[in-house]
Scaffold this active site. Structure first.
Site, PDB file in Angstrom:
ATOM      1  CB  ILE A  16      59.735  54.340  31.698  1.00 17.91           C
ATOM      2  CG1 ILE A  16      60.442  54.804  32.990  1.00 17.91           C
ATOM      3  CG2 ILE A  16      60.674  53.524  30.822  1.00 17.91           C
ATOM      4  CD1 ILE A  16      60.766  53.682  33.979  1.00 17.91           C
ATOM      5  CG  ASP A  54      43.747  45.329  30.593  1.00 18.89           C
ATOM      6  OD1 ASP A  54      44.924  45.266  31.012  1.00 18.89           O
ATOM      7  OD2 ASP A  54      42.771  44.929  31.252  1.00 18.89           O
ATOM      8  CE1 TYR A 146      56.293  47.241  39.930  1.00 19.00           C
ATOM      9  CE2 TYR A 146      58.290  47.250  41.246  1.00 19.00           C
ATOM     10  CZ  TYR A 146      57.592  47.671  40.132  1.00 19.00           C
ATOM     11  OH  TYR A 146      58.187  48.524  39.228  1.00 19.00           O
ATOM     12  CE  LYS A 150      57.868  45.817  37.045  1.00 24.45           C
ATOM     13  NZ  LYS A 150      57.662  46.214  35.644  1.00 24.45           N
TER      14      LYS A 150
END
Ligand SMILES: NC(=O)c1ccc[n+]([C@@H]2O[C@H](COP(=O)([O-])OP(=O)(O)OC[C@H]3O[C@@H](n4cnc5c(N)ncnc54)[C@H](O)[C@@H]3O)[C@@H](O)[C@H]2O)c1
Length: 257
Positions: A16, A54, A146, A150
């Site tokens: 993306i 990073d 995750y 998010k």
């Protein structure tokens, strides 16, 4: 919001981030991409920052952003696309090193880069930031760290939008559904993911294309969205709209024409 400055895209070497950097460069913006595994993008004017970057390392982010601004001028647009997917496990098998990795890159990394870039934007009274969250942050799944990370990205998007609203900096998120990046394709090819199962709950019965996420991000960076801040825009082919229909027997086919 960004035509007069540099747009920084994290995680810009793949997926993306790469689609977004390519689209923004094609639109005539000066785009710099950073990545932990930096690779140039073929056929685009997007500039590769050659040193590994990073997002989870505070010192690397602070130093990297300062060096990029010194080399390429003020950053007026930021796309936080760097991220790693969640490992799927039952809760008993979640390893905390894996939890820390996902939260550190996906949530802490987004915050660190947004802060390093956004404070200077606020001082200059100008800028737009787009964070890449996920429909996973709005739903549940066996990807505990995750989904939590998010959801956190969606939350800090609102906080930063409020923090910098009076300083002329807009902060928004996009939440892609399952998006046909090289990594997702590899998962399908290996049999770990099933394309039909990913597509079926969506209203449109398909995966999202990286360019479709890129177009939403480009809109949120542009003056065309000048009145929009603090939102989370799903780009999910109707995943959230369609997913509850399984309880009623599934989504209807298109009528015969
Ligand atoms: N593909 C999907 O289905 C999907 C769906 C929802 C959300 N997303 C989110 O979109 C974003 C982009 O994912 P993608 O699908 O393009 O994945 P991808 O793996 O194709 O690209 C991610 C990029 O981020 C880079 N990266 C990873 N860790 C990094 C770090 N610590 N510092 C800097 N760069 C780092 C990788 O090297 C890679 O180039 C991620 O935040 C992901 O969670 C993806």
């Amino acid at each position: 919001m960004s035509a007069d400055g540099t747009i920084l895209v994290t995680g810009g070497s793949r997926g993306i981030g790469a689609a977004t950097a390519t689209l923004l460069a094609d639109q005539g913006h000066r785009v710099v991409i950073v990545d932990i595994a930096p690779e140039p993008l073929a056929g685009t004017s997007a500039i590769l920052w050659p040193a590994p970057f990073d997002v989870a390392s505070e010192s690397a982010v602070v130093t990297g952003v300062a060096e990029i601004e010194q080399a390429h001028g003020p950053i007026t647009g930021l796309v936080n696309a760097a991220g790693v997917f969640g490992k799927m496990h039952r809760i008993e098998r979640v390893r905390m090193e894996q939890w820390d990795r996902e939260v550190n890159i996906d949530l802490r990394g987004t915050f660190l880069v947004a802060r390093s870039v956004g404070v200077a934007m606020a001082q200059r009274r100008h800028g737009a930031i787009v964070n890449v969250a996920s429909v996973a942050g709005m739903t549940s799944g066996p990807i505990h760290a995750y989904t939590a990370a998010k959801a956190g990205v969606i939350q800090i998007t609102q906080t930063l939008a409020a923090e910098w609203g009076r300083a002329g900096v807009r902060v928004n998120a996009v939440s892609p559904g399952f998006t046909r990046t090289a990594m997702l394709e590899a998962g399908i090819a290996s049999g770990a993911l099933n394309k039909d199962l990913l597509a079926r709950p969506t209203a449109m019965n398909r995966l999202v294309e990286p360019i479709e996420v890129a177009q939403a991000i480009a809109w949120l960076l542009s003056p065309a969205s000048s009145g929009v801040t603090g939102i989370n825009l799903p780009v999910d082919a109707g995943y959230i709209a369609g997913t509850t229909w399984a309880a009623y027997g599934g989504l209807p086919d298109a009528p015969i024409s």
